[in-house]
Each structure stands twice: as structure tokens, then as C-alpha cells.
Scaffold this motif. Sequence first.
Motif, PDB file in Angstrom:
ATOM      1  N   LEU A 132       0.697  -1.253   0.187  1.00  0.00           N
ATOM      2  CA  LEU A 132       0.058   0.041   0.015  1.00  0.00           C
ATOM      3  C   LEU A 132       0.897   1.250  -0.060  1.00  0.00           C
ATOM      4  O   LEU A 132       0.361   2.370  -0.667  1.00  0.00           O
ATOM      5  N   LYS A 133       1.881   1.155   0.621  1.00  0.00           N
ATOM      6  CA  LYS A 133       2.952   2.371   0.607  1.00  0.00           C
ATOM      7  C   LYS A 133       3.490   2.529  -0.683  1.00  0.00           C
ATOM      8  O   LYS A 133       3.516   3.867  -1.173  1.00  0.00           O
ATOM      9  N   GLU A 134       3.752   1.681  -1.213  1.00  0.00           N
ATOM     10  CA  GLU A 134       4.467   1.946  -2.864  1.00  0.00           C
ATOM     11  C   GLU A 134       3.199   2.270  -3.657  1.00  0.00           C
ATOM     12  O   GLU A 134       3.472   3.072  -4.278  1.00  0.00           O
ATOM     13  N   GLU A 135       2.231   1.926  -3.378  1.00  0.00           N
ATOM     14  CA  GLU A 135       1.088   2.188  -4.130  1.00  0.00           C
ATOM     15  C   GLU A 135       0.615   3.848  -4.137  1.00  0.00           C
ATOM     16  O   GLU A 135       0.530   4.469  -4.885  1.00  0.00           O
ATOM     17  N   TYR A 136       0.734   4.015  -2.650  1.00  0.00           N
ATOM     18  CA  TYR A 136       0.627   5.478  -2.408  1.00  0.00           C
ATOM     19  C   TYR A 136       1.794   6.512  -2.859  1.00  0.00           C
ATOM     20  O   TYR A 136       1.541   7.500  -3.500  1.00  0.00           O
ATOM     21  N   THR A 137       2.943   5.967  -2.793  1.00  0.00           N
ATOM     22  CA  THR A 137       4.096   6.944  -3.556  1.00  0.00           C
ATOM     23  C   THR A 137       4.043   7.082  -4.937  1.00  0.00           C
ATOM     24  O   THR A 137       4.093   8.087  -5.434  1.00  0.00           O
ATOM     25  N   ALA A 138       3.447   5.877  -5.615  1.00  0.00           N
ATOM     26  CA  ALA A 138       3.290   5.748  -6.965  1.00  0.00           C
ATOM     27  C   ALA A 138       2.175   7.027  -7.450  1.00  0.00           C
ATOM     28  O   ALA A 138       2.244   7.650  -8.637  1.00  0.00           O
TER      29      ALA A 138
END
Length: 158
Positions: free
Chosen positions: A70-76
Motif C-alpha cells: 500500500l505504501k508503494e502504491e501511495y508513493t506511485a
Amino acid sequence: MYLNNSSLAYDYRENIVTREKKVKTAVKSKKKSSLRRYLFFAAFYTILLCGSLLIRTVHIAEQSESLSALKEEYTAMINENKQLEVDINTQIDLKKVEEIAIAKLNMNTPLKNQIIYINTAPRDYGEVITPVTEEKNPSGGIMAMIKAFTGKFAYSSN
């Protein structure tokens, strides 16, 4: 006397000795069985404890992996949003906006004497809503002590 099988004392003593042996073996077997039962429950509890710890650790690891995804998706998404914002800002042409405002909306640029500058800095000030009136000192020693005691805690709730 032990060798004579016809004696009643021999039978009696033999019965007592065998009974004592049976009682001792029964007590030993009870102690062994209670010890085995205790060890079984201790081992069972230890296995349950280790199993629950293992399950909890696996659950935490799964949650950690989903959180990192979820953090990776958020930063993307943030990076994509910044890129779109930059694209929108580069597509805006201020000259074109000015031409549309003047031609279509009949707007004009303000003259220098029409521009008014205002100060938007906040000022620190206080405003008294209700005036504070001084009360007369209560008459009597007990009332004065109660008033003094409650006066100490008047502002403690704020």
C-alpha cells in the motif's frame, strides 16, 4: 517359619508383604501417572503457545507485506499526481488566458491608482465578552474558607 507352608503366620505375613508391595506399586503408579499427566498438559500447553505465537507472527508478516504494498502504491499515486500537476501547469499559457479575459469577458487590466494593497497579517488581540464584577467577601468564617478553597480550583478544568 517362612519356609513352612502349613503355618498360618506364614500366609498372614506373606499377605501383608504382598499387600504392602501392591500398595507401594499402586502409589508409585499413581505418582507416575500424575507426573505423566502433568508433563502431557505442560507439553500440550507449550505446543499451543508456540503454535499461537507462530500464527501471530505469520499474521504480522502478512500485514507488513500488505502495508508495504500500500505504501508503494501511495508513493506511485503521489508521483503521478505531481507529474499531472506539472503537465497542467506547463499547458497553461498566461498570454492566452489574458487574451480570453480581455476579448471574451471584457476585462481590463487595472490602472495603478485602482490597485489597493491590504495587510493580511494577523493581529494578536483579546476581546472581553462580559465584564468581570468583583463580588463582596462572604460574611462568616466558614463561607470565607469555602470561597478561598473553591477559588483555588476555579480555573483547573480549562
